[in-house]
Motif scaffolding. Structure first.
Motif, short mmCIF file in Angstrom:
data_model
loop_
_atom_site.label_atom_id
_atom_site.label_comp_id
_atom_site.label_asym_id
_atom_site.label_seq_id
_atom_site.Cartn_x
_atom_site.Cartn_y
_atom_site.Cartn_z
N SER A 80 55.10 -45.87 82.77
CA SER A 80 54.70 -46.13 80.81
C SER A 80 54.66 -48.06 81.04
O SER A 80 55.41 -48.33 81.66
CB SER A 80 56.06 -45.65 80.85
N LEU A 81 54.04 -48.15 79.97
CA LEU A 81 53.78 -49.27 79.00
C LEU A 81 55.56 -49.16 78.72
O LEU A 81 55.67 -48.52 77.98
CB LEU A 81 53.07 -49.19 78.05
N ILE A 82 55.96 -50.58 79.27
CA ILE A 82 57.83 -51.15 78.54
C ILE A 82 57.89 -52.21 77.60
O ILE A 82 56.57 -53.20 77.22
CB ILE A 82 57.97 -51.70 79.65
N LEU A 83 57.93 -51.03 76.59
CA LEU A 83 58.22 -52.51 75.34
C LEU A 83 60.02 -52.62 74.91
O LEU A 83 60.40 -52.01 74.73
CB LEU A 83 57.39 -51.28 74.11
N GLN A 84 59.67 -54.22 74.49
CA GLN A 84 60.53 -53.97 75.03
C GLN A 84 61.71 -54.69 73.28
O GLN A 84 62.00 -55.14 72.68
CB GLN A 84 61.03 -55.86 75.69
N ILE A 85 62.03 -53.77 72.83
CA ILE A 85 63.20 -53.81 71.00
C ILE A 85 63.92 -54.44 70.96
O ILE A 85 63.99 -54.70 69.71
CB ILE A 85 62.53 -52.09 70.22
N ARG A 123 52.32 -42.62 77.94
CA ARG A 123 53.70 -42.85 77.10
C ARG A 123 54.61 -44.37 77.38
O ARG A 123 54.00 -45.54 78.14
CB ARG A 123 54.28 -42.40 79.33
N VAL A 124 55.31 -44.59 76.86
CA VAL A 124 55.68 -45.47 76.86
C VAL A 124 57.50 -45.79 76.71
O VAL A 124 57.99 -44.78 76.44
CB VAL A 124 55.80 -46.36 75.01
N PHE A 125 58.03 -46.85 77.43
CA PHE A 125 59.66 -46.70 77.61
C PHE A 125 60.04 -47.71 76.64
O PHE A 125 59.72 -48.97 76.59
CB PHE A 125 60.10 -46.99 78.74
N LEU A 126 61.26 -47.62 75.93
CA LEU A 126 61.47 -48.75 75.27
C LEU A 126 62.62 -49.12 75.47
O LEU A 126 63.75 -48.86 75.48
CB LEU A 126 62.22 -47.93 73.40
N ALA A 127 62.68 -50.53 76.56
CA ALA A 127 63.55 -50.34 76.47
C ALA A 127 64.83 -52.06 75.40
O ALA A 127 64.15 -52.22 74.59
CB ALA A 127 63.34 -52.30 77.45
N ASP A 128 65.59 -52.45 75.58
CA ASP A 128 66.38 -52.89 76.66
C ASP A 128 67.22 -51.20 77.68
O ASP A 128 67.05 -50.66 76.99
CB ASP A 128 67.56 -53.74 77.24
N GLY A 129 68.85 -52.28 76.73
CA GLY A 129 70.04 -51.00 77.87
C GLY A 129 70.45 -49.67 77.27
O GLY A 129 70.75 -48.80 77.98
N ASP A 130 70.39 -50.11 75.55
CA ASP A 130 69.73 -49.63 74.79
C ASP A 130 69.52 -49.27 73.13
O ASP A 130 69.88 -49.54 72.27
CB ASP A 130 71.53 -48.40 74.17
N TYR A 156 54.41 -46.96 64.48
CA TYR A 156 53.49 -48.28 64.99
C TYR A 156 52.86 -47.99 65.82
O TYR A 156 51.78 -47.74 66.93
CB TYR A 156 54.25 -49.56 64.09
N LEU A 157 54.10 -46.77 67.48
CA LEU A 157 53.01 -47.01 68.60
C LEU A 157 51.96 -45.65 68.53
O LEU A 157 50.86 -45.55 69.43
CB LEU A 157 53.88 -46.33 69.85
N PHE A 168 55.82 -55.35 66.56
CA PHE A 168 54.12 -55.42 66.07
C PHE A 168 53.22 -56.13 66.76
O PHE A 168 52.19 -55.77 67.20
CB PHE A 168 53.96 -54.42 64.90
N GLU A 169 53.75 -57.06 66.37
CA GLU A 169 52.44 -58.15 67.46
C GLU A 169 52.42 -57.42 69.02
O GLU A 169 52.05 -58.03 69.69
CB GLU A 169 52.61 -59.23 67.38
N GLU A 170 53.69 -57.15 69.84
CA GLU A 170 53.49 -57.33 70.99
C GLU A 170 52.84 -56.05 70.97
O GLU A 170 51.99 -56.34 72.00
CB GLU A 170 55.46 -57.35 71.48
N ILE A 171 52.91 -55.00 70.16
CA ILE A 171 52.35 -53.50 70.42
C ILE A 171 51.30 -53.67 70.00
O ILE A 171 50.17 -53.09 71.15
CB ILE A 171 52.32 -53.00 69.76
N ASP A 172 49.91 -54.64 69.75
CA ASP A 172 49.47 -55.30 69.23
C ASP A 172 48.44 -55.92 70.08
O ASP A 172 47.10 -55.56 71.01
CB ASP A 172 49.05 -56.27 68.05
N SER A 173 49.31 -56.94 70.87
CA SER A 173 48.56 -57.23 72.67
C SER A 173 48.92 -56.21 73.74
O SER A 173 47.71 -56.23 74.29
CB SER A 173 49.32 -58.43 72.88
N LEU A 174 49.49 -54.46 73.26
CA LEU A 174 49.23 -54.16 74.24
C LEU A 174 48.07 -53.36 74.26
O LEU A 174 48.13 -52.25 74.59
CB LEU A 174 51.19 -53.54 75.10
#
Ligand code: SF4
Length: 295
Positions: A17-22, A65-72, A87-88, A51-57
């Motif tokens: 999955s693509l990891i997006l650390q929110i 598939r996207v996984f929203l990190a970190d722990g919770d 936005y995703l 949003f900038e990180e999503i743009d760069s990805l």
């Protein structure tokens, strides 16, 4: 740019999955056995930065598939999460699944309506650490959630049509609390409307956490004696025998901490799983060597 703040964790099933650390860290961060986020203060990232990180990805246009990190990540306000999910979806037209870890506290804090709304906007899978269904043991590990409250939170996620991937930790109560730990864990699982995936891990306490972990048992005059591999296989046997779910559960012990990788569907494959466990208890050569394991 390196947008990730280490250490970065994701469940084994999110390997592709693509990891997006929110968020950074864990909003609770107090479980006595867990050192995953001990070096990070909990923080929710700024929405513009996300949003900038999503743009760069966005070069990965085939992302499904996207996984929203970190722990919770579910600790964020629902309105904030909805902005991220929208936005995703806008950025990745082929997106099929967004997942995140959810703590017991997160699911209780969200209303049914909020969870329904998150599901409608794409959050379709939550990873949830039950750890144990025994309330006393949950207090010892400083995650003092009532099991009935965990069932309530998990059923809310199911009612929202989210899938649940839950984990239990073998050996968590040591030898003294083994039976209560397993019996109450099976009871909790059986009371849930639908846990889609259930995994077991074997307890591993990091050096930095050992003192805090043992102290909580000592404070309650409870001796902690580590379970051996055989003890944990016996726990797994008992667990599998006692699980009688309302809907089929995909059961796995494929986490790197496990002595014996197992995979099946409960209750359908119960006898086959018990047979393999029985053989492994008799024959240690079937176990994964310790140097190949990790927590
Ligand atoms: S086990 Fe989960 S809830 Fe507990 S401190 Fe670790 S990440 Fe946070």
């Amino acid at each position: 740019m390196n947008m990730y703040h280490e250490p970065l964790y994701r469940p084994p099933a999110e390997a592709n999955s693509l990891i997006l650390q929110i968020t950074l860290g864990c909003s609770y961060n107090k479980c006595s056995f867990c050192s995953m986020y001990e070096t990070k203060a909990f923080k929710i990232k700024d929405i513009k930065q996300i949003f900038e990180e999503i743009d760069s990805l966005s070069i990965y246009q085939d992302t499904r598939r996207v996984f929203l990190a970190d722990g919770d990540a579910l600790a964020c306000d629902t309105s904030f999460l909805l902005e991220v999910l929208k936005y995703l979806k806008k950025t990745f037209p082929k997106l099929q699944r967004v997942a995140s870890y959810a703590s017991p506290y997160n699911l209780l804090e969200k209303t049914q309506e909020e969870l329904n709304n998150l599901r409608e906007h794409g959050l379709s899978l939550v990873y949830y650490g039950i750890e144990s269904g025994n309330h006393e043991l949950l207090k010892y590990i400083n995650k003092p959630m009532k099991p009935s409250k965990m069932v309530e939170g998990l059923n809310k996620a199911t009612n929202a049509n989210m899938k649940i991937s839950a984990t239990l930790i073998l050996g968590l109560g040591g030898k003294s609390l083994s039976i209560q730990h397993i019996d109450d864990s099976a009871k909790l699982v059986n009371e849930c409307e639908h846990i889609n995936y259930l995994s077991t891990l074997q307890l591993g306490v990091s050096h930095t956490k050992e003192d805090a972990f043992f102290k909580r048992f000592e404070d309650k005059n409870q001796e902690f004696i580590f379970c051996s591999d055989e003890d944990m296989l016996e726990e797994q046997k008992r667990l599998i025998s006692l699980i009688s779910p309302k809907k089929p559960i995909i059961f796995r012990s494929n986490h790197a901490s496990n002595a014996l990788p197992l995979k099946g569907t409960l209750p359908k494959d119960r006898d086959d799983l018990l047979k393999v466990l029985g053989e492994a208890i008799e024959d240690n050569s079937m176990l994964r060597p310790k140097f190949l394991r990790g927590f």
